[in-house]
Write an enzyme that holds these catalytic residues in place. Sequence first.
Site, PDB file in Angstrom:
ATOM      1  N   TYR A 175       0.834  -1.173  -0.118  1.00  0.00           N
ATOM      2  CA  TYR A 175      -0.147   0.053   0.013  1.00  0.00           C
ATOM      3  C   TYR A 175       0.928   1.350   0.119  1.00  0.00           C
ATOM      4  O   TYR A 175       2.240   0.889  -0.157  1.00  0.00           O
ATOM      5  CB  TYR A 175      -0.843  -0.003   1.298  1.00  0.00           C
ATOM      6  CG  TYR A 175      -2.057  -1.117   1.031  1.00  0.00           C
ATOM      7  CD1 TYR A 175      -2.964  -1.277   0.068  1.00  0.00           C
ATOM      8  CD2 TYR A 175      -1.919  -2.327   2.008  1.00  0.00           C
ATOM      9  CE1 TYR A 175      -3.934  -2.357   0.003  1.00  0.00           C
ATOM     10  CE2 TYR A 175      -2.915  -3.107   1.795  1.00  0.00           C
ATOM     11  CZ  TYR A 175      -3.824  -3.167   0.761  1.00  0.00           C
ATOM     12  OH  TYR A 175      -4.707  -4.278   0.626  1.00  0.00           O
ATOM     13  N   ARG A 223       3.323  -1.536  10.691  1.00  0.00           N
ATOM     14  CA  ARG A 223       3.397  -2.897   9.894  1.00  0.00           C
ATOM     15  C   ARG A 223       3.902  -2.551   8.678  1.00  0.00           C
ATOM     16  O   ARG A 223       3.702  -1.717   7.739  1.00  0.00           O
ATOM     17  CB  ARG A 223       2.083  -3.135   9.758  1.00  0.00           C
ATOM     18  CG  ARG A 223       1.561  -4.768   9.423  1.00  0.00           C
ATOM     19  CD  ARG A 223       0.208  -5.146   9.023  1.00  0.00           C
ATOM     20  NE  ARG A 223       0.361  -6.643   9.411  1.00  0.00           N
ATOM     21  CZ  ARG A 223      -0.577  -7.569   9.130  1.00  0.00           C
ATOM     22  NH1 ARG A 223      -1.802  -6.960   8.357  1.00  0.00           N
ATOM     23  NH2 ARG A 223      -0.798  -8.710   9.629  1.00  0.00           N
ATOM     24  N   GLY A 320      -4.805 -14.124  12.955  1.00  0.00           N
ATOM     25  CA  GLY A 320      -5.789 -13.493  12.156  1.00  0.00           C
ATOM     26  C   GLY A 320      -7.192 -14.306  11.746  1.00  0.00           C
ATOM     27  O   GLY A 320      -8.229 -14.298  12.680  1.00  0.00           O
ATOM     28  N   CYS A 347      -9.075 -21.634   3.548  1.00  0.00           N
ATOM     29  CA  CYS A 347      -9.581 -21.821   2.272  1.00  0.00           C
ATOM     30  C   CYS A 347      -9.372 -20.125   1.551  1.00  0.00           C
ATOM     31  O   CYS A 347      -9.804 -20.044   0.376  1.00  0.00           O
ATOM     32  CB  CYS A 347     -10.973 -22.326   2.260  1.00  0.00           C
ATOM     33  SG  CYS A 347     -11.951 -21.433   3.355  1.00  0.00           S
ATOM     34  N   CYS A 351     -13.657 -14.914   3.658  1.00  0.00           N
ATOM     35  CA  CYS A 351     -12.964 -13.933   4.340  1.00  0.00           C
ATOM     36  C   CYS A 351     -12.034 -13.209   3.281  1.00  0.00           C
ATOM     37  O   CYS A 351     -11.886 -11.786   3.762  1.00  0.00           O
ATOM     38  CB  CYS A 351     -11.884 -14.254   5.424  1.00  0.00           C
ATOM     39  SG  CYS A 351     -10.743 -15.352   4.904  1.00  0.00           S
TER      40      CYS A 351
END
EC number: 1.-.-.-
Length: 651
Positions: A175, A223, A320, A347, A351
């Site tokens: 980002y 982060r 998470g 999977c 989410c």
Amino acid sequence: MTHFPNLFSEGRIGNLVIRNRIVMPPMATNLANEDGSVSQRLIDYYVARARGGVGLIILENVQVDYPQGKNVACQLRLDDDKYMAGFFELAEAVHSYGAKIFMQIHHAGRQTTPGITEGLQPVAPSPVPCSFLGTQPRELTINEIEEIIQKFVDAAVRAKGAMFDGIELHGAHGYLIGQFMSPRTNRRVDKYGGSFERRMRFPLEIIRRIKEAVGEDYPISFRFSADEFVEGGNTLEEGKQIAKMLEEAGVHVLHVSAGIYESMPTLLEPSRFEQGWRVYLAEEIKKVVNIPVITVGVIREPEFAEKIIAEGRADFVAVGRGLIADPEWPKKAKEGRQNEIRKCISCNIGCIGGRVFQNLRLRCTVNPVAGREGVYSEIKQAPVKKKVVVVGGGPAGMQAAITAAKRGHQVILYEKKQHLGGQLEIASASPGKAKIKWFRDWLEAELSRAGVEVRSGVTADAETIAALSPDYVILATGSEPVTPRIKGAEKENTFVFQAWDVLAGKVSFDKDEEVVVIGGGLVGCETAHYLAEKGAKVTIVEMLSDIAIDMEPISRFDMMQQFTKLGISARTGKVVTEILPRGVAAVGKEGKQDFIRAHKVVLAIGQSPVGNELKKTLEDKGIDVRVIGDAYNVGKIIDAVSSGFQVAWQI
């Protein structure tokens, strides 16, 4: 006695004391209101994790620059004071359960699309396109950079005013902040680019000005991707330099992640990635700084997390997707009930896949309550106890039986095989899908904990069921593979097999044997992958223009990389007309004939529901029948589990 003493010891970030070492990292949910304000649904979601015992929640990415910095459909905003009330309510609710909460503030930069930014062209330090999204950004001017820095500062001030315990700057995953730090995406020649020091100017200026505005002691987490895992990007060596500079700038904790969009599987790992594979990055960063370090990446089990803290590899562990799957992960671990944790199977369907690529609200394959905690905050007892018979021990049937039993009903589950699991058994045989066994094992154990009577190895016909005088019957009889109307596909051919039988280990293949898989959907591709790893030379034949279009996109991205390594080829836009002993004949869209050599042929054309006749017979006997899972509509595990939960909830 506290189990996992290191994991549940107090931690400290600056002057802030946190009750344990478990962090819920920021994960976008699309649960905000469409205008970017905090919704009750979002509050309910985070409260469930705070109540479940997590130490620190880092709120999902909050945009500071609307709509230019937006990257998901329903993303939180804090670019105006009018949004503060909702954030204050959220922080207060989380605090009431003893957890701390940080706010991650964020700008997407080039990693967004005009469809998300309301038609605006994405911006970046340099006009380097994002190949994953296919977007071309424009270069920011100096004045625009200065304005964005101020927007980060304003958001931090508002976060503190809304009673958040700290903020996190999102400099990871490619980002905007990370784009400035990376030589791959920052090719400027002014004061914001060029040398390492100038590439760091943007994040360091944000940090300096935030500290001036909110005070030196207000906790700041940063982060960042310690390794971007992409050509021309930052490596771990640059990551160490970044960490040192961030510590010198006054950051209080480093949240060590990895990857950017072009290396997507390293930041949102599909199921083949092993537990804790990223921990080594945090461990290396911790060696060069004196401030706390958070590690993240497929941490699923408290035993594993405990070892990380005990060995000093990191100071905090971020759980998470594991907390999406089970909000009570910390509570169960602390009480020694770790075997009851419903573990994430990686999977990525609900989410990430549905949320990111279809703009849907967050869901979870293994947790049908995720994102709807306010509606299903607790399993309510049914007003009248009923006798419920469930036919089928796959994921839909097991979930239905569990939910019905927890609501107080008497539940009997029939499964014709000797063991439970249904298609979970087949799915877990695919390469990298062993985590699915976790869910199968959890469902089976939960059946016992819920008091469900399981009758396995029994075929439940209409007479058997009717003799029980059930109030309700839930049919979860699943689906069966389709045999296509192709000449040579007949069952008596000894070289033609169904994909399910291959994945179940019922068919043997020799190394270097040529195999054609007819059907390039999820099952066909996973079967091809399975065969190639065993040494077969595999070709997929698919009538559509591409393969695996029904897969979650990040898992597909990762699988295509594996296909290249394994030499799996695909013939798309072709319809198979005949299966012959030495291969298959096919025809393209323009009528061009093709022949693909093969010693064996595998069918992966799809499935069709099973159980319609049983349903009709039972209904003729006056029995109330509900149909769920593949027996109702062929879909994915997430659909099966959801339908089982919903039907049982309504009984």
